[in-house]
Design a protein around this motif. Structure first.
Motif, PDB file in Angstrom:
ATOM      1  N   GLN A   1       0.942  -1.277  -0.231  1.00  0.00           N
ATOM      2  CA  GLN A   1      -0.120   0.029   0.081  1.00  0.00           C
ATOM      3  C   GLN A   1       0.796   1.312   0.003  1.00  0.00           C
ATOM      4  N   LYS A   2       2.000   1.124   0.818  1.00  0.00           N
ATOM      5  CA  LYS A   2       2.652   2.193   1.006  1.00  0.00           C
ATOM      6  C   LYS A   2       3.389   2.803  -0.318  1.00  0.00           C
ATOM      7  N   VAL A   3       3.934   1.590  -1.044  1.00  0.00           N
ATOM      8  CA  VAL A   3       4.658   2.016  -2.264  1.00  0.00           C
ATOM      9  C   VAL A   3       3.866   2.229  -3.396  1.00  0.00           C
ATOM     10  N   LEU A   4       2.578   1.763  -3.490  1.00  0.00           N
ATOM     11  CA  LEU A   4       1.604   2.251  -4.433  1.00  0.00           C
ATOM     12  C   LEU A   4       1.231   3.720  -4.195  1.00  0.00           C
ATOM     13  N   MET A   5       1.103   4.024  -2.968  1.00  0.00           N
ATOM     14  CA  MET A   5       0.575   5.327  -2.628  1.00  0.00           C
ATOM     15  C   MET A   5       1.718   6.381  -3.098  1.00  0.00           C
ATOM     16  N   ARG A   6       3.037   6.025  -2.891  1.00  0.00           N
ATOM     17  CA  ARG A   6       4.115   6.951  -3.417  1.00  0.00           C
ATOM     18  C   ARG A   6       4.281   6.916  -4.781  1.00  0.00           C
ATOM     19  N   GLY A   7       3.536   6.207  -5.713  1.00  0.00           N
ATOM     20  CA  GLY A   7       3.607   6.214  -7.064  1.00  0.00           C
ATOM     21  C   GLY A   7       4.550   5.155  -7.455  1.00  0.00           C
ATOM     22  N   GLY A   8       4.607   3.936  -6.819  1.00  0.00           N
ATOM     23  CA  GLY A   8       5.446   3.007  -7.217  1.00  0.00           C
ATOM     24  C   GLY A   8       4.595   1.659  -7.640  1.00  0.00           C
ATOM     25  N   HIS A   9       5.255   0.725  -8.280  1.00  0.00           N
ATOM     26  CA  HIS A   9       4.304  -0.309  -9.192  1.00  0.00           C
ATOM     27  C   HIS A   9       4.522  -1.719  -8.270  1.00  0.00           C
ATOM     28  N   VAL A  10       3.477  -2.337  -8.570  1.00  0.00           N
ATOM     29  CA  VAL A  10       3.135  -3.338  -7.790  1.00  0.00           C
ATOM     30  C   VAL A  10       4.379  -4.567  -8.066  1.00  0.00           C
ATOM     31  N   GLU A  11       4.969  -4.408  -9.382  1.00  0.00           N
ATOM     32  CA  GLU A  11       6.158  -5.071  -9.707  1.00  0.00           C
ATOM     33  C   GLU A  11       7.264  -5.004  -8.768  1.00  0.00           C
ATOM     34  N   ASP A  12       7.402  -3.727  -8.389  1.00  0.00           N
ATOM     35  CA  ASP A  12       8.559  -3.376  -7.333  1.00  0.00           C
ATOM     36  C   ASP A  12       8.423  -4.328  -6.328  1.00  0.00           C
ATOM     37  N   VAL A  13       7.336  -4.332  -5.599  1.00  0.00           N
ATOM     38  CA  VAL A  13       7.080  -5.131  -4.200  1.00  0.00           C
ATOM     39  C   VAL A  13       7.067  -6.617  -4.600  1.00  0.00           C
ATOM     40  N   VAL A  14       6.459  -6.864  -5.704  1.00  0.00           N
ATOM     41  CA  VAL A  14       6.633  -8.441  -5.938  1.00  0.00           C
ATOM     42  C   VAL A  14       7.953  -8.891  -5.976  1.00  0.00           C
ATOM     43  N   ARG A  15       8.903  -8.174  -6.744  1.00  0.00           N
ATOM     44  CA  ARG A  15      10.478  -8.433  -6.900  1.00  0.00           C
ATOM     45  C   ARG A  15      11.101  -8.363  -5.630  1.00  0.00           C
ATOM     46  N   TYR A  16      10.909  -7.428  -4.781  1.00  0.00           N
ATOM     47  CA  TYR A  16      11.261  -7.106  -3.450  1.00  0.00           C
ATOM     48  C   TYR A  16      10.959  -8.461  -2.742  1.00  0.00           C
ATOM     49  N   THR A  17       9.840  -8.997  -2.931  1.00  0.00           N
ATOM     50  CA  THR A  17       9.219  -9.935  -1.951  1.00  0.00           C
ATOM     51  C   THR A  17      10.129 -11.274  -2.643  1.00  0.00           C
ATOM     52  N   GLN A  18      10.160 -11.440  -3.639  1.00  0.00           N
ATOM     53  CA  GLN A  18      10.927 -12.546  -4.335  1.00  0.00           C
ATOM     54  C   GLN A  18      12.466 -12.605  -3.830  1.00  0.00           C
ATOM     55  N   THR A  19      12.967 -11.406  -4.009  1.00  0.00           N
ATOM     56  CA  THR A  19      14.331 -11.326  -3.755  1.00  0.00           C
ATOM     57  C   THR A  19      14.749 -11.407  -2.199  1.00  0.00           C
ATOM     58  N   VAL A  20      13.811 -11.015  -1.262  1.00  0.00           N
ATOM     59  CA  VAL A  20      13.856 -11.083   0.116  1.00  0.00           C
ATOM     60  C   VAL A  20      13.886 -12.383   0.386  1.00  0.00           C
ATOM     61  N   GLN A  21      13.406 -13.138  -0.419  1.00  0.00           N
ATOM     62  CA  GLN A  21      13.065 -14.638   0.155  1.00  0.00           C
ATOM     63  C   GLN A  21      14.456 -15.387   0.194  1.00  0.00           C
ATOM     64  N   PHE A  22      15.067 -15.072  -0.943  1.00  0.00           N
ATOM     65  CA  PHE A  22      16.676 -15.661  -1.005  1.00  0.00           C
ATOM     66  C   PHE A  22      17.580 -15.039   0.034  1.00  0.00           C
ATOM     67  N   SER A  23      17.417 -13.718   0.366  1.00  0.00           N
ATOM     68  CA  SER A  23      18.209 -13.031   1.336  1.00  0.00           C
ATOM     69  C   SER A  23      17.898 -13.537   2.626  1.00  0.00           C
ATOM     70  N   VAL A  24      16.623 -13.948   3.090  1.00  0.00           N
ATOM     71  CA  VAL A  24      16.423 -14.478   3.894  1.00  0.00           C
ATOM     72  C   VAL A  24      17.327 -15.888   4.438  1.00  0.00           C
ATOM     73  N   ILE A  25      16.988 -16.681   3.396  1.00  0.00           N
ATOM     74  CA  ILE A  25      17.792 -17.864   3.485  1.00  0.00           C
ATOM     75  C   ILE A  25      19.228 -18.084   3.420  1.00  0.00           C
ATOM     76  N   GLU A  26      19.810 -16.957   2.772  1.00  0.00           N
ATOM     77  CA  GLU A  26      21.081 -16.620   3.036  1.00  0.00           C
ATOM     78  C   GLU A  26      21.737 -16.170   4.187  1.00  0.00           C
ATOM     79  N   ALA A  27      20.682 -15.493   4.850  1.00  0.00           N
ATOM     80  CA  ALA A  27      21.070 -14.631   6.080  1.00  0.00           C
ATOM     81  C   ALA A  27      21.123 -15.629   7.174  1.00  0.00           C
ATOM     82  N   LEU A  28      20.073 -16.697   7.100  1.00  0.00           N
ATOM     83  CA  LEU A  28      19.838 -17.849   7.930  1.00  0.00           C
ATOM     84  C   LEU A  28      21.127 -18.711   7.785  1.00  0.00           C
ATOM     85  N   GLU A  29      21.472 -18.896   6.499  1.00  0.00           N
ATOM     86  CA  GLU A  29      22.606 -19.895   6.424  1.00  0.00           C
ATOM     87  C   GLU A  29      23.784 -19.311   7.113  1.00  0.00           C
ATOM     88  N   LYS A  30      24.072 -18.040   6.918  1.00  0.00           N
ATOM     89  CA  LYS A  30      25.313 -17.339   7.495  1.00  0.00           C
ATOM     90  C   LYS A  30      25.336 -17.540   9.083  1.00  0.00           C
TER      91      LYS A  30
END
Lengths: 287, 114
Positions: free
Chosen positions: A86-115
């Motif tokens: 909601q925050k990103v859309l209200m600021r003029g962002g696109h839903v694709e930005d949040v979807v890509r963020y969500t997908q990327t953060v998934q791998f970042s979480v796994i990497e961070a937990l591995e470390k």
């Protein structure tokens, strides 16, 4: 009856892990998606959401049943992504930005937990499957927020269109005109009636010319709404003059048994205005 | 003249203003109508203006009171005009009325007199 889920060793290790200190590693996707040329957030804000995300992931993995996608912890995580979207859309962002963020953060979480643990979670098929099921739900929450936002925008546009399609104008002291264009449904009638009655009260209008030139068809419900509107105007103590009734509409009103006996009608808006002026004792002529 | 819940004031030759207060009990409409019509007859009234400015909503019960009063007034040759009907009241009343009411309506007394 309770069912015991068979969990792999690595998934068990994942659920037993005490998650802390991974927020800084979750910042990279946020910075890449939201702090670039689109400037949707500043670095401090990304840092804040990364800390919040860390805490929510820790709550989920430490919950009684982390595989339960309906748990309170999972709902909190979904709420976080919904709000972020909601925050990103209200600021003029696109839903694709949040979807890509969500997908990327998934791998970042796994990497961070591995470390943090030294366990190769990224090599475990069951761990990857678990995170995929969780993040699929989160992407659904992102799209949910996007659809809500679209729905709200659509409703706001419809409301604006309704307002602009029924402009109430004081054409002379005490004479209001209301051209009706399009279809009169229940919600539109309510809006038009409300604003019309308030204008009669505010402007002390003595006559209202309601022009139906823009109404191409009429059914029983619409005619009922029209009658309600005319009656409300008369009850306020103003004269209602209905103009521009198409022959097809006149025929439809007759076949619907609508009583127009107490309603003044005129062929055109011009005739309606002349009638309103006549009743008010105003004479208009060529100089 | 004051009838419980109603203030009846002469405002001109044959013209009377009926101003209802919050204490008006319309369930007792028969005795109220008796009192109002008796006074109107005694004063040779011609018109009765009923002030609705304090009424935000007219429900079927209140409408039946207005209807009964207007009919009684008509029998004694007094015309009843409801004035200052609020937009919300007109909105609500228009939704359940099938035709025009027995009483007349006007924005203000002056509007009707004109």
């Amino acid at each position: 009856m309770t069912t015991k889920k068979a969990l792999s060793e690595k998934v068990k290790a994942l659920f037993a892990l005490k998650v802390e200190g991974i927020a800084s590693q979750l910042e990279a996707p946020g910075v890449a998606m939201f702090c670039g040329s689109n400037r949707l957030m500043d670095v401090d804000e990304v840092s804040d959401i990364s800390h919040e995300l860390e805490s929510l992931v820790a709550s989920l993995l430490g919950s009684k049943d982390p595989t339960d996608l309906a748990s309170v912890e999972m709902q909190a995580l979904k709420g976080f992504f919904h709000n972020l979207s909601q925050k990103v859309l209200m600021r003029g962002g696109h839903v694709e930005d949040v979807v890509r963020y969500t997908q990327t953060v998934q791998f970042s979480v796994i990497e961070a937990l591995e470390k943090a643990s030294g366990v190769a979670f990224g090599q475990s098929r069951s761990v990857l499957l678990y995170f995929t099921s969780v993040f699929n739900e989160l992407i659904m929450a992102v799209f949910g927020a996007y659809l809500d936002e679209r729905e709200q925008t659509l409703q706001a546009q419809q409301a604006e269109l309704r307002e602009t399609s029924t402009p109430i104008t004081e054409i002379w002291d005490g004479v209001l005109t209301l051209p009706i264009i399009g279809t009169l449904d229940s919600s539109r009638t309510m809006l038009v009636m409300e604003s019309l009655l308030n204008r009669i009260s505010k402007d002390h209008a003595k006559a209202v010319v309601m022009d139906l030139t823009g109404v191409k068809s009429i059914d029983s419900q619409v005619s009922h709404h029209l009658m309600q509107m005319v009656r409300a105007v008369q009850l306020m103590g103003a004269d209602a003059i209905v103009t521009g009734i198409h022959p097809e509409i006149a025929r439809a009103l007759v076949s619907l048994n609508i009583d127009f006996n107490n309603i003044t009608t005129r062929a055109s808006m011009s005739d309606g205005l002349k009638e309103a002026f006549r009743r008010m004792g105003v004479t208009i002529g060529h100089i | 003249m004051s009838i419980p819940g109603l203030h009846l004031t002469q405002i001109g030759s044959g013209d009377f203003l009926l101003d209802p207060s919050r204490s008006l009990n319309i369930r007792d409409k028969d005795s109220l109508i008796d009192a109002v019509t008796a006074h109107l007859m005694q004063m040779r009234a011609v018109r009765l203006y009923y002030d609705l400015s304090d009424l935000g909503l007219i429900d079927p019960l209140y409408y039946s009171w207005l209807d009964a009063l207007a009919r009684a007034a008509h029998i004694i040759n007094v015309e009843m005009i409801c004035i200052r009907m609020q937009p919300t009241a007109a909105f609500a009343l228009a939704r359940f009325l099938d035709g025009l009411p027995v009483f007349k309506t006007a924005l203000e007394i002056q509007d009707w007199q004109k």
